[in-house]
Structure formats: C-alpha cells, structure tokens
Design an enzyme around this catalytic site. Structure first.
Site, PDB file in Angstrom:
ATOM      1  N   GLN A 124       1.042   4.900  -4.503  1.00 53.70           N
ATOM      2  CA  GLN A 124      -0.170   5.643  -4.825  1.00 53.70           C
ATOM      3  C   GLN A 124      -0.047   6.254  -6.218  1.00 53.70           C
ATOM      4  OE1 GLN A 124       0.717   6.914  -1.159  1.00 53.70           O
ATOM      5  NE2 GLN A 124      -0.463   5.232  -0.313  1.00 53.70           N
ATOM      6  N   ASN A 174       5.824   8.542   7.977  1.00 54.19           N
ATOM      7  CA  ASN A 174       4.972   8.184   6.843  1.00 54.19           C
ATOM      8  C   ASN A 174       4.193   6.883   7.051  1.00 54.19           C
ATOM      9  OD1 ASN A 174       7.769   9.423   5.307  1.00 54.19           O
ATOM     10  ND2 ASN A 174       5.804  10.472   5.069  1.00 54.19           N
ATOM     11  N   LEU A 231       1.044   2.682   4.817  1.00 52.53           N
ATOM     12  CA  LEU A 231       2.134   3.601   4.488  1.00 52.53           C
ATOM     13  C   LEU A 231       1.661   4.696   3.563  1.00 52.53           C
ATOM     14  CD1 LEU A 231       3.570   0.556   4.292  1.00 52.53           C
ATOM     15  CD2 LEU A 231       5.450   1.963   3.563  1.00 52.53           C
ATOM     16  N   CYS A 232       2.301   5.824   3.687  1.00 53.87           N
ATOM     17  CA  CYS A 232       2.087   6.890   2.737  1.00 53.87           C
ATOM     18  C   CYS A 232       3.365   6.963   1.892  1.00 53.87           C
ATOM     19  CB  CYS A 232       1.850   8.188   3.493  1.00 53.87           C
ATOM     20  SG  CYS A 232       1.252   9.475   2.446  1.00 53.87           S
ATOM     21  N   LEU A 233       3.305   6.363   0.724  1.00 58.15           N
ATOM     22  CA  LEU A 233       4.500   6.267  -0.122  1.00 58.15           C
ATOM     23  C   LEU A 233       4.054   6.494  -1.563  1.00 58.15           C
ATOM     24  CD1 LEU A 233       7.518   5.566  -0.461  1.00 58.15           C
ATOM     25  CD2 LEU A 233       6.890   3.152  -0.410  1.00 58.15           C
TER      26      LEU A 233
END
Ligand SMILES: [Zn+2]
Ligand SMILES: [Zn+2]
Ligand SMILES: [Zn+2]
Lengths: 106, 161
Positions: B90, B77, B84-86
C-alpha cells in the site's frame, strides 16, 4: 544494382560512466540500454542522478514521480528525490521541467 | 503485446524467489501469477502450503499488484477475503520491488504480524493473549491447505476419466 540493407550496425558507441552490469532499479534494464518505456533502441533515454546518489533512467523516474503515491520519494532510499545536474539541484516538479528541457535541447 | 509492465514481469521471472516460495505467471497471461508460500519452520504455519494470486496491471511497477491469499488464512493481517494488509503493498510501495521481494515480505509477515491495525481482530487478540489457541487455529488452516492440495489432485484425476 539495388541493395537491400538487411542489417545496420552503428559504429559510434558510447556508454554512461557506470559499471555496465548496473541496472535501473525500476525497470531492471541495464543503464547501457534504453528503459522498458522506450520502444526503439537509441531513443533518448538519459540517466537522472539524485542527490541521494541513486540513479534511474529518466523515463522510469519521471513515470514514478508523476504518480501521486510516490510523494516525490526516491524508490531506493525514500528520501525526497532531487535530481542533480552540475550546479543545479532540482526537486519535485522542477525535476519534470528540467527533464522536459533536457528533452528539447538534447 | 509487449508493454513496460509486461517487459518488467518477464524480468521478474528471472529472479529466483526466496526459499519456500514458488511463483509463476499463468501460461497465457503474464499479468496474473500464482504463488505458493510454504509456512516457515518453527512457526505455527510450518509446512502449510498457502496459495496466493498476484494480479498486476499496466501501471506496474509504479503501482503495486493486488496480492490475495486463495487458501484460508488465520492471521492478524489477512482479511476473510484473503486480501492482505501489508504496508509495502500500500503506502510504502516502491517501483524497485519485484515478485520475489513481495513474496519475501508476505512470507516474513506470516510469523511477524503487525498487531497495531489488524485485518482479523480475533486473530490479533489470540496472537497477543492466547498464544496456544492462536497456534491451534493456525494449525487448522495448515491442515486445510494440505486438504486443498489433495482435492486439487482428485479434481485432476476426474478430469482424466
Ligand atoms: Zn529504467
Ligand atoms: Zn527510456
Ligand atoms: Zn535514493
């Protein structure tokens, strides 16, 4: 004789009917104090209670609900936030208009 | 200048971060924080010293800050850029989050990646199907994080000369 007022202490006190240590989850300031959007202590900074029983400073919850990404959800439980005021139950933009009317009347 | 965002960040300062995490704002700018997450024990990330930057704007806490790894990461992620993809940073952001809760989430993401929408496809595939290879690649980043620490210290020495 000219008197300089160095300090002024109000004698009238009041508090919201909540434990005094309880803080607003958004600004982290006590409910007894004004939120961090208020510049002057004593600015009108009422509490708003949601149907979900979560409560916030009015200014804090309004700022959140105004943001599109809030999707009108309560910051604590992510249920749709509806302010409770006596018999009235308000949701979405109604919260905002209710809050405006509160501002003018208050 | 004091603004609601800055006042909130001054309060965030008083909340202790979780174990294995340290964070503090720049001395001259409370809107930019540096953080270090120590890789959790019993995971491939164990003992890594991973650095992050957290950038807040005046909309905080109604908008999330930008969180980015400065250390090289190998994680499903985390993008190559360190971003970061969290979800909580978001679409599941809440204004009740603070620096400590953000870092707690990032810390737990390390060993609990979300494979459904990977930012690093290679890391996601190794994580799913080649656990030992995955661990090996992660250990490389752990060692790199130590080397970065050493390099920083050497830089400091040079400054003094
Ligand atoms: Zn508040
Ligand atoms: Zn206020
Ligand atoms: Zn709620």
């Amino acid at each position: 004789m000219l008197v300089d007022i160095l300090e002024w202490n109000g004698v009238a006190t009041w508090s919201w009917d909540v434990p005094s240590e309880e803080v607003c989850g958004i600004c982290r300031v006590s409910f007894d104090a004004t939120c961090s959007n208020c510049k002057i202590p004593g600015d009108q900074c009422p509490l708003v209670v949601g149907e979900c029983t979560h409560r916030f400073h009015m200014h804090c919850i309004v700022k959140w609900l105004e943001i599109e990404t809030s999707k009108n959800l309560c910051p604590m439980c992510r249920r749709s936030f509806k302010a409770v005021h006596g018999e009235k139950q308000l949701g979405g933009s109604q919260v905002l208009s209710y809050i405006e009317s509160f501002n003018f009347e208050g | 200048m004091s603004t609601p965002a800055r006042r909130r960040l001054m309060r965030d300062l008083k909340v202790d971060p979780p174990d294995g995490v340290s964070a503090s704002p720049l001395t001259d700018n409370v809107m930019i924080w540096n953080a270090i997450i120590i890789g959790p024990a019993d995971t491939p990330f164990e003992d890594g010293t991973f650095r992050l930057s957290i950038n807040f704007d005046e909309q905080y806490p109604n908008k999330p800050p930008q969180v980015k790894f400065l250390s090289t990461m190998f994680h499903p992620n985390v993008y190559a850029s360190g971003e970061l993809c969290l979800d909580i940073l978001q679409n599941r952001w809440s204004p009740t989050f603070d620096v400590a809760s953000i870092l707690t989430s990032v810390q737990s993401l390390l060993n609990d990646p979300n494979i459904s929408s990977p930012a690093n496809v290679e890391a996601a595939n190794l994580y799913k199907d080649h656990t030992s290879q995955y661990a090996k690649r992660v250990r490389e980043t752990v060692e790199k994080s130590w080397a970065d620490d050493l390099m920083d210290n050497e830089d400091d020495d040079e400054m003094e000369e």
